[in-house]
Write a protein that holds these residues in place. Structure first.
Motif, PDB file in Angstrom:
ATOM      1  N   ARG A  60      31.116  20.260  58.133  1.00 26.66           N
ATOM      2  CA  ARG A  60      30.667  21.379  57.296  1.00 26.66           C
ATOM      3  C   ARG A  60      31.408  21.465  55.967  1.00 26.66           C
ATOM      4  O   ARG A  60      31.544  22.526  55.402  1.00 26.66           O
ATOM      5  CB  ARG A  60      30.848  22.699  58.062  1.00 26.66           C
ATOM      6  CG  ARG A  60      30.044  22.768  59.332  1.00 26.66           C
ATOM      7  CD  ARG A  60      28.585  22.842  59.018  1.00 26.66           C
ATOM      8  NE  ARG A  60      27.821  22.851  60.251  1.00 26.66           N
ATOM      9  CZ  ARG A  60      26.645  22.317  60.375  1.00 26.66           C
ATOM     10  NH1 ARG A  60      26.087  21.710  59.365  1.00 26.66           N
ATOM     11  NH2 ARG A  60      25.999  22.372  61.514  1.00 26.66           N
ATOM     12  N   ASP A  61      31.897  20.330  55.467  1.00 33.59           N
ATOM     13  CA  ASP A  61      32.594  20.306  54.186  1.00 33.59           C
ATOM     14  C   ASP A  61      31.561  20.178  53.074  1.00 33.59           C
ATOM     15  O   ASP A  61      30.947  19.142  52.891  1.00 33.59           O
ATOM     16  CB  ASP A  61      33.584  19.144  54.143  1.00 33.59           C
ATOM     17  CG  ASP A  61      34.434  19.149  52.893  1.00 33.59           C
ATOM     18  OD1 ASP A  61      34.284  20.068  52.062  1.00 33.59           O
ATOM     19  OD2 ASP A  61      35.265  18.237  52.751  1.00 33.59           O
ATOM     20  N   SER A  62      31.367  21.234  52.329  1.00 35.08           N
ATOM     21  CA  SER A  62      30.318  21.249  51.301  1.00 35.08           C
ATOM     22  C   SER A  62      30.664  20.392  50.093  1.00 35.08           C
ATOM     23  O   SER A  62      29.848  20.228  49.199  1.00 35.08           O
ATOM     24  CB  SER A  62      30.047  22.684  50.854  1.00 35.08           C
ATOM     25  OG  SER A  62      31.226  23.230  50.300  1.00 35.08           O
ATOM     26  N   LYS A  63      31.867  19.816  50.049  1.00 39.08           N
ATOM     27  CA  LYS A  63      32.262  18.996  48.907  1.00 39.08           C
ATOM     28  C   LYS A  63      31.748  17.565  49.014  1.00 39.08           C
ATOM     29  O   LYS A  63      31.745  16.839  48.036  1.00 39.08           O
ATOM     30  CB  LYS A  63      33.789  18.981  48.780  1.00 39.08           C
ATOM     31  CG  LYS A  63      34.362  20.342  48.452  1.00 39.08           C
ATOM     32  CD  LYS A  63      35.861  20.299  48.417  1.00 39.08           C
ATOM     33  CE  LYS A  63      36.395  21.703  48.216  1.00 39.08           C
ATOM     34  NZ  LYS A  63      37.843  21.764  48.355  1.00 39.08           N
ATOM     35  N   LEU A  64      31.322  17.159  50.200  1.00 43.10           N
ATOM     36  CA  LEU A  64      30.825  15.804  50.373  1.00 43.10           C
ATOM     37  C   LEU A  64      29.401  15.690  49.826  1.00 43.10           C
ATOM     38  O   LEU A  64      28.512  16.431  50.221  1.00 43.10           O
ATOM     39  CB  LEU A  64      30.829  15.411  51.851  1.00 43.10           C
ATOM     40  CG  LEU A  64      32.193  15.229  52.502  1.00 43.10           C
ATOM     41  CD1 LEU A  64      32.032  14.994  53.999  1.00 43.10           C
ATOM     42  CD2 LEU A  64      32.937  14.071  51.869  1.00 43.10           C
ATOM     43  N   ILE A  65      29.180  14.749  48.913  1.00 43.07           N
ATOM     44  CA  ILE A  65      27.868  14.581  48.284  1.00 43.07           C
ATOM     45  C   ILE A  65      26.796  14.203  49.307  1.00 43.07           C
ATOM     46  O   ILE A  65      25.641  14.586  49.177  1.00 43.07           O
ATOM     47  CB  ILE A  65      27.930  13.538  47.135  1.00 43.07           C
ATOM     48  CG1 ILE A  65      26.611  13.493  46.360  1.00 43.07           C
ATOM     49  CG2 ILE A  65      28.237  12.159  47.659  1.00 43.07           C
ATOM     50  CD1 ILE A  65      26.491  14.491  45.286  1.00 43.07           C
ATOM     51  N   LEU A  66      27.182  13.453  50.353  1.00 43.39           N
ATOM     52  CA  LEU A  66      26.203  13.044  51.365  1.00 43.39           C
ATOM     53  C   LEU A  66      25.659  14.221  52.162  1.00 43.39           C
ATOM     54  O   LEU A  66      24.643  14.113  52.819  1.00 43.39           O
ATOM     55  CB  LEU A  66      26.802  12.022  52.324  1.00 43.39           C
ATOM     56  CG  LEU A  66      26.925  10.613  51.781  1.00 43.39           C
ATOM     57  CD1 LEU A  66      27.597   9.719  52.805  1.00 43.39           C
ATOM     58  CD2 LEU A  66      25.583  10.046  51.380  1.00 43.39           C
ATOM     59  N   LEU A  67      26.348  15.354  52.118  1.00 39.99           N
ATOM     60  CA  LEU A  67      25.895  16.518  52.874  1.00 39.99           C
ATOM     61  C   LEU A  67      24.975  17.420  52.047  1.00 39.99           C
ATOM     62  O   LEU A  67      24.454  18.395  52.555  1.00 39.99           O
ATOM     63  CB  LEU A  67      27.097  17.317  53.384  1.00 39.99           C
ATOM     64  CG  LEU A  67      28.023  16.534  54.313  1.00 39.99           C
ATOM     65  CD1 LEU A  67      29.156  17.422  54.790  1.00 39.99           C
ATOM     66  CD2 LEU A  67      27.274  15.960  55.493  1.00 39.99           C
ATOM     67  N   ASP A  68      24.774  17.080  50.794  1.00 35.11           N
ATOM     68  CA  ASP A  68      23.881  17.851  49.934  1.00 35.11           C
ATOM     69  C   ASP A  68      22.451  17.758  50.470  1.00 35.11           C
ATOM     70  O   ASP A  68      22.002  16.691  50.891  1.00 35.11           O
ATOM     71  CB  ASP A  68      23.949  17.306  48.505  1.00 35.11           C
ATOM     72  CG  ASP A  68      23.093  18.104  47.549  1.00 35.11           C
ATOM     73  OD1 ASP A  68      23.429  19.278  47.315  1.00 35.11           O
ATOM     74  OD2 ASP A  68      22.088  17.550  47.063  1.00 35.11           O
ATOM     75  N   SER A  69      21.742  18.859  50.455  1.00 35.45           N
ATOM     76  CA  SER A  69      20.391  18.878  51.033  1.00 35.45           C
ATOM     77  C   SER A  69      19.423  17.966  50.280  1.00 35.45           C
ATOM     78  O   SER A  69      18.513  17.405  50.883  1.00 35.45           O
ATOM     79  CB  SER A  69      19.855  20.306  51.074  1.00 35.45           C
ATOM     80  OG  SER A  69      19.768  20.842  49.782  1.00 35.45           O
ATOM     81  N   ARG A  70      19.625  17.772  48.984  1.00 34.05           N
ATOM     82  CA  ARG A  70      18.739  16.875  48.230  1.00 34.05           C
ATOM     83  C   ARG A  70      18.976  15.418  48.624  1.00 34.05           C
ATOM     84  O   ARG A  70      18.030  14.649  48.773  1.00 34.05           O
ATOM     85  CB  ARG A  70      18.936  17.064  46.732  1.00 34.05           C
ATOM     86  CG  ARG A  70      18.464  18.446  46.260  1.00 34.05           C
ATOM     87  CD  ARG A  70      18.897  18.706  44.872  1.00 34.05           C
ATOM     88  NE  ARG A  70      20.360  18.842  44.928  1.00 34.05           N
ATOM     89  CZ  ARG A  70      21.120  19.251  43.942  1.00 34.05           C
ATOM     90  NH1 ARG A  70      20.592  19.540  42.791  1.00 34.05           N
ATOM     91  NH2 ARG A  70      22.418  19.367  44.074  1.00 34.05           N
TER      92      ARG A  70
END
Length: 109
Positions: A60-70
């Protein structure tokens, strides 16, 4: 879509599918040179996709680009498009493998 059966009794068995140029889609589409270290089979791409899904669901680390919804939308769209592309190829060569379509329906369902 990854055919995991080599059983010759299952409508062609999927063995011929592994020998197709499409069996390594990165080189098939010219994204990497044929025979390079990155010219990996579709099954390995599938494993990498599911590792990505596992990480995305559990980190749940929002800083990781791979976790971006786009980014997720692009990755999942490419995975679905590759499944449809391979399903069409299987249909065209009359190498329909029940195991392939069953596992694919399970994965996407």
């Amino acid at each position: 879509m990854t055919c995991m059966t080599n059983d010759a009794n299952v409508m062609g068995g999927g063995v011929a599918v592994f020998q197709l140029p499409e069996g390594k889609m990165l080189s098939f589409f010219g994204l990497v040179p044929r025979g390079s270290a990155l010219d990996i089979p579709n099954g390995v791409l599938g494993v990498l996709f599911y590792i990505y899904v596992f990480i995305r669901c559990n980190v749940r680390d929002s800083k990781l680009i791979l976790l971006d919804s786009r980014v997720n939308a692009v990755i999942c769209t490419l995975a679905m498009a590759s499944s449809l592309f391979l399903a069409r190829k299987l249909y065209m060569i009359k190498e329909i493998c029940v195991g392939c379509f069953g596992s694919d329906a399970e994965e996407k369902g």
